[in-house]
Design an enzyme around this catalytic site. Structure first.
Site, PDB file in Angstrom:
ATOM      1  N   LEU A  48       0.865  -1.176   0.000  1.00 46.78           N
ATOM      2  CA  LEU A  48       0.000   0.000   0.000  1.00 46.78           C
ATOM      3  C   LEU A  48       0.905   1.230   0.000  1.00 46.78           C
ATOM      4  O   LEU A  48       1.890   1.274   0.729  1.00 46.78           O
ATOM      5  CB  LEU A  48      -0.906   0.031   1.238  1.00 46.78           C
ATOM      6  CG  LEU A  48      -2.168  -0.821   1.219  1.00 46.78           C
ATOM      7  CD1 LEU A  48      -2.864  -0.743   2.587  1.00 46.78           C
ATOM      8  CD2 LEU A  48      -3.140  -0.386   0.129  1.00 46.78           C
ATOM      9  N   ASP A  49       0.567   2.221  -0.811  1.00 43.65           N
ATOM     10  CA  ASP A  49       1.348   3.456  -0.833  1.00 43.65           C
ATOM     11  C   ASP A  49       1.306   4.134   0.531  1.00 43.65           C
ATOM     12  O   ASP A  49       0.346   3.938   1.301  1.00 43.65           O
ATOM     13  CB  ASP A  49       0.782   4.416  -1.884  1.00 43.65           C
ATOM     14  CG  ASP A  49       0.889   3.863  -3.298  1.00 43.65           C
ATOM     15  OD1 ASP A  49       1.837   3.111  -3.558  1.00 43.65           O
ATOM     16  OD2 ASP A  49       0.019   4.193  -4.118  1.00 43.65           O
ATOM     17  N   PRO A  50       2.320   4.950   0.865  1.00 42.75           N
ATOM     18  CA  PRO A  50       2.271   5.703   2.135  1.00 42.75           C
ATOM     19  C   PRO A  50       0.992   6.534   2.275  1.00 42.75           C
ATOM     20  O   PRO A  50       0.487   6.705   3.388  1.00 42.75           O
ATOM     21  CB  PRO A  50       3.515   6.593   2.057  1.00 42.75           C
ATOM     22  CG  PRO A  50       4.471   5.810   1.219  1.00 42.75           C
ATOM     23  CD  PRO A  50       3.616   5.131   0.172  1.00 42.75           C
ATOM     24  N   LEU A  51       0.453   7.027   1.166  1.00 42.39           N
ATOM     25  CA  LEU A  51      -0.778   7.812   1.196  1.00 42.39           C
ATOM     26  C   LEU A  51      -1.984   6.974   1.603  1.00 42.39           C
ATOM     27  O   LEU A  51      -2.970   7.500   2.118  1.00 42.39           O
ATOM     28  CB  LEU A  51      -1.030   8.420  -0.190  1.00 42.39           C
ATOM     29  CG  LEU A  51      -2.308   9.226  -0.371  1.00 42.39           C
ATOM     30  CD1 LEU A  51      -2.049  10.695  -0.042  1.00 42.39           C
ATOM     31  CD2 LEU A  51      -2.830   9.118  -1.813  1.00 42.39           C
ATOM     32  N   ALA A  52      -1.909   5.660   1.363  1.00 42.93           N
ATOM     33  CA  ALA A  52      -3.063   4.783   1.558  1.00 42.93           C
ATOM     34  C   ALA A  52      -3.146   4.275   2.999  1.00 42.93           C
ATOM     35  O   ALA A  52      -2.138   4.116   3.688  1.00 42.93           O
ATOM     36  CB  ALA A  52      -2.991   3.610   0.598  1.00 42.93           C
TER      37      ALA A  52
END
Length: 325
Positions: A48-52
């Site tokens: 998962l991206d850091p944003l997610a």
């Protein structure tokens, strides 16, 4: 200044349904949780991206043997798309590239733009992604400023629905197969609408077979760690919870012993393919491959497959099997 005590790791098997917080990479989240549990071996089931935020199944011990199966499972997300601005990463963490006027849009126009993004589609990955070219992730090349031709691949979008509109912000629900990039869906939606778009927020809701997950946040786990390892271990699902989507085959003790030694055995008739193998006492032994309808070959067995099964594994399976979802 005193040094932080070195973590003494332990053998631990199970699956944790972790609610990844904003700002951490999947590997950073994994390492923090691994140290809380003191697990000797751990892995996650797809970045998962850091944003997610949201569901990131973490596998400990023998559960890492089935992490790849969870990586290939269907998933669901909720995302907020912001129309009018494109970025180099296709999300809010990136550098803005182009700002355009958002046209007057009604629900019918948005639905018309969403429709071609459903079903089997051909999708171009973001240039800032973990996909590899020449053995190196695309994001590493992008950070060096190299020209990148991001690959296209076939993916399946099972559902893509507008939940709410608030000016240029669209809240969307996505259900998709493995390999689908929500950032690419939002980018392509914005281009179809003629104004561009990027992901402002993204939350993973579920990963099959955990479609109604009881997730644990990092704060919850840190609080439980103060109560002792028993409180933490109670959060784990048994490994077999990750195999719920596979047909179940039960073997008597003699057949289970032979399978554990790498031999093929006979089993109940059924369709060829991967199956979850259990002993007649109900202990999960791992994965087998059914061939010719009634022959079973070992595929990926757990370390206790040739033994009666460790007491702690059997007890944990009995205590937590009712929490698989």
């Amino acid at each position: 200044m005193s040094k932080k005590p070195r973590t003494v790791f332990r053998a631990l098997d199970g699956i944790l349904l972790f609610d990844k917080p904003l700002g951490l990479s999947s590997n950073q989240a994994l390492q923090q949780v691994r140290h809380l549990f003191r697990a000797e071996k751990a892995g996650h089931t797809g970045s998962l991206d850091p944003l997610a935020t949201g569901l990131l199944p973490l596998c400990f011990g023998e559960a890492t043997k089935i992490a790849g199966l969870l990586l290939g499972s269907s998933k669901a997300y909720e995302t907020t798309a912001v129309l009018g601005v494109t970025t180099d990463t296709d999300d809010a963490d990136g550098v803005p590239l182009l700002e355009r006027l958002v046209p007057e849009l009604d629900d019918a126009a948005i639905e018309a733009a969403l429709a071609p993004l459903r079903g089997p589609i051909r999708q171009r990955a973001p240039i800032y992604s973990a996909l590899k070219q020449g053995g190196e992730p695309l994001y590493a090349k992008a950070r060096r400023g190299e020209a990148i031709e991001a690959p296209e691949r076939d993916v399946v979008v099972h559902a893509l629905e507008l939940i709410e509109r608030d000016g240029p912000r669209l809240r969307l629900k996505v259900e998709c197969g493995s390999g689908t990039y929500v950032r690419s869906l939002v980018r392509d939606l914005g281009e179809t609408l003629g104004c561009g778009a990027h992901v402002a927020s993204l939350r993973r809701l579920w990963v099959a077979p955990f479609t109604q997950p009881r997730m644990f946040t990092l704060d919850e786990l840190q609080a439980l760690a103060g109560q002792g390892e028993g409180a933490l271990d109670a959060c784990l699902l048994p490994i077999e919870a990750g195999l719920a989507a596979f047909p179940r085959v039960e073997l008597d003790s003699e057949a289970a012993r032979r399978l554990g030694y790498g031999q093929s055995v006979s089993c109940d008739a059924g369709e060829d393919g991967l199956v979850a193998v259990f002993s007649d006492a109900g202990h999960c032994l791992g994965l087998g491959q059914r061939q010719d309808g009634h022959r079973l070959l070992p595929q990926r067995l757990f370390r206790w497959a040739t033994q009666s099964g460790p007491i702690e594994h059997r007890e944990k399976a009995e205590q937590t099997s009712d929490r698989s979802s």
